[in-house]
Scaffold this active site. Sequence first.
Site, PDB file in Angstrom:
ATOM      1  N   HIS A  21     -47.168  45.678   5.662  1.00 46.74           N
ATOM      2  CA  HIS A  21     -46.931  44.691   5.392  1.00 46.74           C
ATOM      3  C   HIS A  21     -46.351  44.428   3.953  1.00 46.74           C
ATOM      4  O   HIS A  21     -46.234  45.430   3.328  1.00 46.74           O
ATOM      5  CB  HIS A  21     -48.268  43.835   4.953  1.00 46.74           C
ATOM      6  CG  HIS A  21     -49.048  43.670   6.260  1.00 46.74           C
ATOM      7  ND1 HIS A  21     -50.349  43.915   6.435  1.00 46.74           N
ATOM      8  CD2 HIS A  21     -48.661  43.104   7.539  1.00 46.74           C
ATOM      9  CE1 HIS A  21     -50.787  43.508   7.727  1.00 46.74           C
ATOM     10  NE2 HIS A  21     -49.838  42.983   8.347  1.00 46.74           N
ATOM     11  N   CYS A  32     -56.561  41.859   1.654  1.00 44.07           N
ATOM     12  CA  CYS A  32     -56.720  41.763   3.346  1.00 44.07           C
ATOM     13  C   CYS A  32     -58.035  41.332   3.632  1.00 44.07           C
ATOM     14  O   CYS A  32     -58.159  40.677   4.769  1.00 44.07           O
ATOM     15  CB  CYS A  32     -56.492  43.161   3.925  1.00 44.07           C
ATOM     16  SG  CYS A  32     -54.958  43.862   3.697  1.00 44.07           S
TER      17      CYS A  32
END
Length: 286
Positions: free
Chosen positions: A174, A275
């Site tokens: 990411h 996250c």
Amino acid sequence: MAGKMAGLMAGFGHYTHAVVRGVPASLAKEALRSSQAEVDLAGARSEHEAYVQVLGTRLGLEVVELPADESLPDCVFVEDAAVVCGDTALITRPGAESRRRETEAMKAALKELNLNIVEMTDENATLDGGDVLFTGQEFFVGLSKRTNQKGAEILADCFKDYAVSTVPVLEGLHLKSFCSMGGPGLILIGSSEHAQKTLKIMQQMSDHRYDKLTLPDDLAANCLYMNLPNKGHVLLHPTAEEFPESVTVFEKLKDHMLIPVSNMEKAKLDGALTCCSVLITKRADI
């Protein structure tokens, strides 16, 4: 305009609530990963418990804890299921098909918090929240294995008050696998060539000036910044045990309350500190 921007920046990081989710037993064997590392389930659970405790007990956020779902091995990584900014929550369409149902419990929780819910229903769109960097002034969206142009366009449509720029993520899972915000106007960035290149692209696309703090380890650049009443600037960052060189760099942030949080097990699943929570600012009703 400058006044408005200063006002927006002043509110950056003023979170009041956090949504987190339990760690399913299925995480150890079935969660997605880019390496073959063995995950210690008990270790992952105790790390996560400590993380949740920092958010709730130590920092005083209202923590909404969703139960783990064994059929969703990655469900602890709640950031990917929603992007929240102001009073609006965009429920995403995660890039990995096995993760799509993670959004159901998240949507229900955010509805409960009275946020305006927008759902990404377009079957051609994918977006993981881990690819979305909100700076307080604009959004950067990483185009990655998990997030595509259509997903970025829907996000731009959802948050019309802010500029949205896309950047290619050529390595790592990411965009936030190698960067995050370290404070208003401060981007934490890894030292790898691709991380530095991505930051240059972001700076070229932006009308705003950002300071940068470069960390020797890319994954150490993923931290959780908050600006909280009675605490000021707070930064949750990885531990010296994980990234000794990077931790000495965090010590340059003299105005920040620095809180090391262990993330060793979840890191084996490409999970970083941002996250595991969705942070929300609920204004006190006036």
